[in-house]
Structures are given as C-alpha cells and as structure tokens.
Design an enzyme around this catalytic site. Structure first.
Site, mmCIF file in Angstrom:
data_model
loop_
_atom_site.group_PDB
_atom_site.id
_atom_site.type_symbol
_atom_site.label_atom_id
_atom_site.label_comp_id
_atom_site.label_asym_id
_atom_site.label_seq_id
_atom_site.Cartn_x
_atom_site.Cartn_y
_atom_site.Cartn_z
ATOM 1 C CG MET A 324 43.021 37.394 38.907
ATOM 2 S SD MET A 324 41.904 38.567 39.693
ATOM 3 C CE MET A 324 40.395 37.655 39.763
ATOM 4 N N GLY A 325 46.809 36.588 40.042
ATOM 5 C CA GLY A 325 48.053 37.346 39.903
ATOM 6 C C GLY A 325 48.977 36.701 38.888
ATOM 7 C CD1 TRP A 327 45.484 34.283 32.894
ATOM 8 C CD2 TRP A 327 44.490 36.008 33.898
ATOM 9 N NE1 TRP A 327 44.735 34.930 31.950
ATOM 10 C CE2 TRP A 327 44.114 35.997 32.539
ATOM 11 C CE3 TRP A 327 43.976 37.005 34.731
ATOM 12 C CZ2 TRP A 327 43.262 36.953 31.987
ATOM 13 C CZ3 TRP A 327 43.118 37.949 34.189
ATOM 14 C CH2 TRP A 327 42.773 37.921 32.827
ATOM 15 C CG HIS A 328 46.625 39.993 35.884
ATOM 16 N ND1 HIS A 328 45.872 40.485 34.860
ATOM 17 C CD2 HIS A 328 45.819 39.996 36.965
ATOM 18 C CE1 HIS A 328 44.654 40.773 35.312
ATOM 19 N NE2 HIS A 328 44.598 40.474 36.583
ATOM 20 N N GLY A 329 50.511 37.692 34.731
ATOM 21 C CA GLY A 329 51.869 37.630 34.206
ATOM 22 C C GLY A 329 52.849 37.342 35.324
#
Lengths: 403, 417
Positions: A324-325, A327-329
């Site tokens: 998830m981290g 994925w955020h960037g």
C-alpha cells in the site's frame, strides 16, 4: 474544448443532474435506459479526459484496450487450463502500466506519459477480475459489461472500488420503483452531505487553515506546537476531502441504480487500528484484504512456509501495508507510512491477545472505550502527518525565510 | 400518489433552497443598510473581504473616512497609530485601513475600481513600502488571495480601450490562476483592445449582481474587531495634542516593548518571527534591489486612478530599521536610488505630497520592528498626515504619462528631473 473535472465545482452537479434526469424518471417507471446511460457516461468521460487533458484521454483508451485484451485472453485460457505461472503473468501484466506510472516520477522526475487520473482504481478492478476468473467465480466474459464496469464514470477517478459480480447484479436487475425511491433518497442525502464535507469543511481545513498552519510550522522549524496543529488540520482535510468525494461518487451511483459500496464509516470513532481500517477507505482496505492479505496467508499455509499462525498474520500485514505504501508513491514517507501501520496493527494484535488472556484484570468501561478511541485517533493522525510529506519539507527542504 | 409525495420529500427542500438562493442573489435591489458601527469595524479590520467588497467602502467614503493605503505596517496598532490619533483628538476624519500583509499597488488599484464615484475629489494617504518593488512585483499567490473579483467584473462591463485598462488586464492575465472562466476570456479581450461579446456582457451583468449581493450579505460578517484595541491604546495619550508630550509617550512605549533583542524590534515580533531564524538571515539581503520592478508600472495604475478621480494623496515612504538593515546587508545607496526613482515618477506627473522617511531608520523607537513603522515613526508620519487631512489643500493638477507603464521604465536606472 471544455474540460470538466469530476465533482470539482457546483456547476458540475447541475450538468450531471440534468444529464441524469431521464435515467431517474425511467427508473421511477421501472425501466432502465442502458443505451442512454452509455451515451452520458461517454460524454462525461470525454469532458473529464478531453480538452487540455487529451493526452490522458489517449492514455486511458490505450490502457483500456490493453486490459480488455488481457482479461479476455486470460478468461479463454482459463476455461481450458489453469496454470499458476500464467495466472501470475496475467496479474503482473495487468499491474505493469500502474507500476510504470508510479516509478516514472521517482526515477525521471516527471509524470509518465501513459498515466491518467484514476489508473490505480482501474487497475484494482482489472486485477480483481483476473483473480476471480482464476477462482472460477466469474463464469462468463462479457466484454460490454466489463467495459461498463471498468469505466463506470461516477467512480472512475478515485473509487470507491466496486466488485464486478456485485456491479453486474445491479446493472442487470430490473428496477423496482419503490426500492429505487429509497436509493434516490439516500443518494440525494449523500450528495448533500458530500457538499458539506468537501465544499465547506474541507475548504475550511484545507484552503483556509492548512497553508497558514503550515507556514507557521515551517517558520518555527523542527518540532513545534504548530506542527501538532498541522497534523490535526491535515488529517481533517484529508478525511473531509476524500469522504466528501466518495459520498458524491456513491450518491451519483445510487441515482443511476448502482449501489456502489461506501468508503468511510466514521473512521475517527474506531477504537483500535484494526477497526480503523474497517472504517477508513473501506473499499481499498477490503480489496487489499481479499486480494493480497488473504491470498498470501492461504498460500503460506498451503505451502507450509511458516508454521506459527501469528507470524503468518504479521508477515501478511507487513506485505499488505508495504505494498500500500509503495502504491501511494515511491517516496520515503509513503513507505514509512505503510510500515508504521503494519507495526501498529501487529502491536494491536499483541495487545488483543494479551487482553484475551487477562480479561478479568483489565477494566472495560465507558472511559476505557473513550481512551481507546482517543489513542487510535492520535496514532492515525500521526500516520497522516507522515503521509502528508510535510515532514519531508520541514526536515529536508525547509527554505522558510522572513519577508 | 405515494410516490409523488416521497419525491416531494426528497426534492422539495432542494427546490425551495435553490429558489431562495436565486432570488437572494439576483434581485437587483440593495438589501442592507450599513450601520456606523459596522463601518468602524470594517475600517479597522484589514480583512480581504472588505478590500474586495464595495458596499462598506462606499458607505464609509460617503462619510468622513479617508482611505489609508499600505500593507503590513497598518496592523502595527500601537498608541501612535493613525487610527488611534484620529479618534483620540476628535479629528474630522477617520482612517479606513486598506492594507494588510502582501497588499501592493495592484490590490489597491483594484480596491478603488468598484467605488469610482465615491472617490471623486477625495483625499488619501498612501504608504509605499520599498519592499514591494522586487523584480516580479506582487506574488501570484498573494494576489489571488486578495483577488478582487467583484471589482474586476464591474470594471469589465465599463472598461474603455486605453493604456491603463490594457495594462491592468495584461497583469491580471499574468497573475490569475484561472484561465477558463468567462471573466478571464473578457479580460483577455480587454488586454487585446477588443470589446466584450454580447454573451459575455449579459453573463457578467448577472454575475455582477450576484457578487454585489454576496458582498452586501457577507463582507461584514465575522470581521476582526479592533475597535477595542484602538480604544485601549488611547489611554496612554495626553489629553491635548502636544507633539513634545506625544514624543515622550512614544519613546517610553517603544522602550518598554523592545527589551529582549539587539535589533530594538518589538518583543512579541522578535519571539514570534525572528528569534528562531535571525541567524540564517545575516547578510542575506546584500543583493536586494528595489529599483528594477514591474511594481513601478503597477504603482502607475494607482496614480492613474488618483488622477482620473482628481484625488489628492499624501505619499509616505517608510524607512528600514537601521540595526536590521546593517545586519542583513541591505544596501542604503540602493534604497536611496529607489526613493529617487519613485519620487521622479510621482513628481513628474504632479504628485507633490511626498514624505520620505528613509533617513530615519536609525532613530530610536521609530520602527516597531524590521520594516514597519511604530511609535515614533507613526508620530513622525502624523506630522504630515494631520495637516494634510484637516486643512484645505490646493487644487490638484496631474499630467499622466503612459511611459511609466513601459518595461523600459520598470528597468530604468536613470531618473533625474
């Protein structure tokens, strides 16, 4: 040509309402106007991805063709054979465009050419379909319906992330006017609640307060009370902005007879971090739960890679939140944000196990419940401070000087 | 029938709200009468809503309020502040403070645009900060914070094709973040010297109505209330206006408030703004240059407006705290050059009431902090403000020169009379 970003200003809602009026009337008469819905979806997609954003429009078309071919090909393959490596390759192929879009700015310092608004959410939907095709849960491939699902315009830019089989049911069901009236009632209510969230509260927190608080925090530098204020103001802005946006998307879906799932359920009333993730950006956390966490945990158990159940769960959490981290960037603060939440959930589990064992000794009353909510709220707000990237500016790029 | 009732319950409130809102916004009648108390609060509030609004300013300038244009120094409300002095000594005028951090010439120009008729023949005080005159002039974010939409819309409906309007439109296009609205299309037409289309005209007339209504209803809601601050500060002043005694008061107050730092700036300003980072600022202003700036042409807009309305303005150029400028390395010869340049622009066009205080930066308690007038500085300014506003002034006659709108003048370094 004009460009209209989804839900950007009150005018957008007026256009939208006029466009949706025939659909609403038809539904009240128990009819669905599929062809008309397709036309206005197309028009609103052109408005969002045309004009100054035409290059995003091209990227979207190319992306959709790519994913459609991939899903279709995998479907026909899966009807005959079911090999794991093919499945894995299909998933990897489906997320490759998203990976390129996420990596390009970190490596080259400019946005990728193949990027467009909402690519993440489309990818979540595509991957979901491939996984459910493998499970055999999706039993037929309907290109037209798949296209409708992927490009459902009320949710295209930032979710909520719907599920294909749920969407299909809603889309094909013959509407019942009485039930639709209830949907309409809720839809209108959600849209107006969204106005309050996004155009009033998010404006107060994000536009009026945040820049000033941020400036003060930068002027003082380091850790100051202004930084604490920034943390809370940013958290409120993040919530009201995103929750408001999600309410619009859900409300508009309801007007079209599609019950897109809710994204937020009073997240700041959560009494522990696990509960928080059941209430915050729900469609995303459920997606991660169903398609990453659960699958990983089953895989580890099936292959007996790890014996200890607690360790398996913890590995699952770490993987989920790290992904998830990323994925955020690709920046340190998104990754730290992911790790922070993984650690928070692991600690939460430790505490829950401890509590179960010592149930008789640990008090549980209204005060402890409020304390739990208070602690969770602050833990979450701190994670949003990390997420905001403000610490990066404050510690590494602070150029605040006096004028 | 049940369905229609349900539908009415869902949409009835929305329809009612829309009808109410539209009536409120588009009826072309004024709703509110602005009270004396509201004017007084607005005059001291330094609120962007007041700057860009027109209703309160119009009401105020029909009375004895005088516009005081400036920027952040206007919020240094100590006992010698112009608003305190005017009230304490029952003068025949009251300052209407038009200025807050970041307000520069363009904001002031637009602030006058919507209230043209109330400014005819009025007097004004204008504090020109040298710090405005950096290369790019006002920062776009700041301008957009004060964005004077009601004035712009009103102006668009009447703008003639002349140098002033074309320049003003050009600057709006450069600074505004919005490029797709009907207003910005209209601005682009004016900048190019073309008239508005009839659609734009109709749309903007309606818009102007709605903005007026918004202004009348909301611009005086929840303003900063400084009325108490002003009254509280009166206490320290002697009963009768006496320069010698006032100077003593200013000296004492200044001394009391500047005890915790070597720059003799106000204690609170020091704690809040400088203590943490003054070390980083040593020598930092060595290369500052206030003589090459687009602000000179923006300032020309103000002068042009003053001339069009036959206004008589007193211009005050404040100094920089000398202890501070020595520390930051700000060049005094450069500052003197700036004064020469701005004076040339003023005097050559017939603006002759110019007070240059730039040599007073070394006087004790003249500045409240680094660049803002305070105690004795305000008193020094009052020596000019008081007679200018309370006594009859000779009739003005201006010769506006469009050369000051040119790039050449913005960059010019030769400006002797």
């Amino acid at each position: 040509m004009i460009n209209l970003q989804p839900y950007e200003n009150p005018m957008y809602f007026i256009y939208l309402f006029v466009a949706l009026l025939p659909i609403i009337i038809a539904m009240l008469y128990g009819k669905k106007l599929h062809w008309y819905q397709t036309i206005i979806s197309f028009v609103f997609l052109v408005l969002a991805f045309g004009g100054v954003k035409w290059h995003e429009g091209i990227a979207l078309i190319a992306y959709i063709i790519f994913e459609m071919v991939l899903i279709g090909a995998y479907f026909y393959y899966r009807q005959k054979v079911n090999q794991t490596w093919v499945f894995c390759s299909a998933v990897v192929l489906a997320i490759i465009p998203l990976i390129i879009v996420k990596v390009t700015p970190a490596v080259y310092g400019h946005p990728s050419l193949i990027g467009f608004l909402g690519i993440s959410y489309l990818t979540f939907k595509a991957v979901q379909m491939i996984m459910e095709i493998r499970d055999g849960a999706i039993k037929e491939f309907d290109p037209w319906l798949t296209l409708q699902f992927l490009l459902f315009f009320p949710t295209i830019s930032s979710g909520p992330i719907d599920r294909y089989r749920r969407f299909k049911g809603d889309y094909e069901r013959k509407p019942d006017p009485q039930k639709y009236l209830q949907l309409l009632d809720k839809g209108v209510w959600y849209i107006f609640l969204g106005f309050l969230y996004k155009f009033v509260l998010a404006y107060i927190f994000g536009t009026l307060l945040l820049p000033n608080v941020g400036k003060m925090a930068l002027t003082y530098g380091g850790i100051s009370w202004w930084l604490v204020a920034y943390m809370y103001v940013y958290s409120m802005d993040l919530f009201f902005d995103f929750a408001g946006y999600s309410l619009f998307a859900v409300g508009i879906s309801y007007l079209m007879g599609i019950e897109t799932p809710m994204n937020f359920n009073r997240p700041f009333c959560a009494w522990n971090i696990k509960e928080f993730w059941n209430r915050w950006h729900m469609t995303l956390s459920f997606w991660f739960r169903d398609y990453i966490y659960m699958r990983l945990v089953f895989f580890i158990m099936k292959k007996k890679l790890i014996k200890n159940r607690i360790t398996i769960a913890n590995v699952g959490y770490l993987t989920l939140f790290l992904i998830m981290g990323f994925w955020h960037g690709l920046t340190w603060y998104y990754i730290v944000y992911g790790l922070y939440h993984a650690v928070a959930i692991i600690l939460c589990d430790v505490w829950l196990r401890y509590k179960k064992k010592h149930r008789s000794k640990i008090p549980s009353n209204r005060f402890t419940k409020l304390l739990a909510i208070f602690i969770t709220f602050n833990v979450v707000c701190f994670s949003f401070l990390i997420f905001s990237g403000f610490l990066d500016t404050l510690f590494f790029h602070n150029i605040a000087t006096l004028k | 029938m049940k369905m229609s009732k349900k539908l009415f319950l869902i949409f009835g409130p929305i329809i009612a709200a829309v009808i109410l809102l539209l009536t409120l916004f588009f009826i072309p009648v004024s709703i509110q009468n602005i009270s004396e108390g509201t004017i007084q609060r607005a005059a001291l509030s330094q609120s962007p809503k007041v700057f860009r609004g027109m209703a309160v300013k119009k009401a105020a300038f029909s009375k004895n309020y005088v516009p005081f244009f400036g920027s952040s120094e206007l919020s240094r409300m100590d006992s010698l502040h112009p608003a305190v002095l005017a009230q304490k000594y029952h003068r025949n005028y009251r300052p209407f403070l038009l200025g807050a951090p970041g307000t520069q010439s363009l904001v002031h120009y637009w602030g006058m645009k919507g209230i043209d008729d109330k400014l005819e023949g009025k007097k004004a005080v204008f504090i020109v900060s040298p710090q405005w005159f950096v290369k790019g002039g006002i920062a776009p974010v700041v301008f957009n914070y004060y964005y004077p939409k009601p004035e712009i819309v009103k102006w668009l409906l009447h703008a003639k094709n002349n140098r002033m309007n074309r320049y003003a439109a050009q600057r709006l296009l450069e600074l505004s973040a919005d490029h797709s609205s009907v207003e910005s299309k209209g601005i682009a037409r004016i900048a190019a010297g073309h008239p508005l289309s009839s659609f734009e005209r109709t749309y903007l007339t309606l818009k102007s109505n709605a903005l007026d209504r918004e202004d009348q209803l909301f611009s005086t809601v929840s303003l900063n209330n400084r009325v108490q601050t002003i009254s509280r500060n009166e206490r320290f002043l002697p009963k009768a206006y006496n320069l010698k005694q006032l100077d003593k008061v200013a000296y004492t107050l200044g001394k009391e408030h500047t005890t915790n730092n070597q720059f003799k700036v106000d204690n609170r300003f020091w704690d809040k703004r400088l203590k943490h980072n003054y070390k980083k600022l040593a020598g930092k202003q060595k290369n500052y240059n206030y003589t090459d700036s687009v602000e000179f042409s923006d300032f020309q807009l103000v002068l042009n407006q003053f001339a069009d309305k036959n206004m008589n303005a007193l211009f005050i150029i404040p100094p920089v705290n000398e202890r501070w400028s020595e520390y930051t390395g700000l060049s005094m010869p450069m500052l003197r050059n700036f004064v020469k340049k701005i004076k040339y622009q003023l005097n050559s066009q017939g603006f002759n009431n110019v007070v240059d205080l730039t040599d007073d930066g070394n006087k004790a308690y003249f500045m409240q902090d680094t660049i803002h007038l305070g105690w004795r500085g305000w008193l020094a300014a009052d020596k000019y403000i008081n007679p200018f506003l309370t006594k009859k002034q000779p009739k003005v006659s201006y010769k506006i020169n469009n050369y000051f709108y040119s790039k050449k003048w913005q960059q010019s370094q030769s400006f002797t009379n």
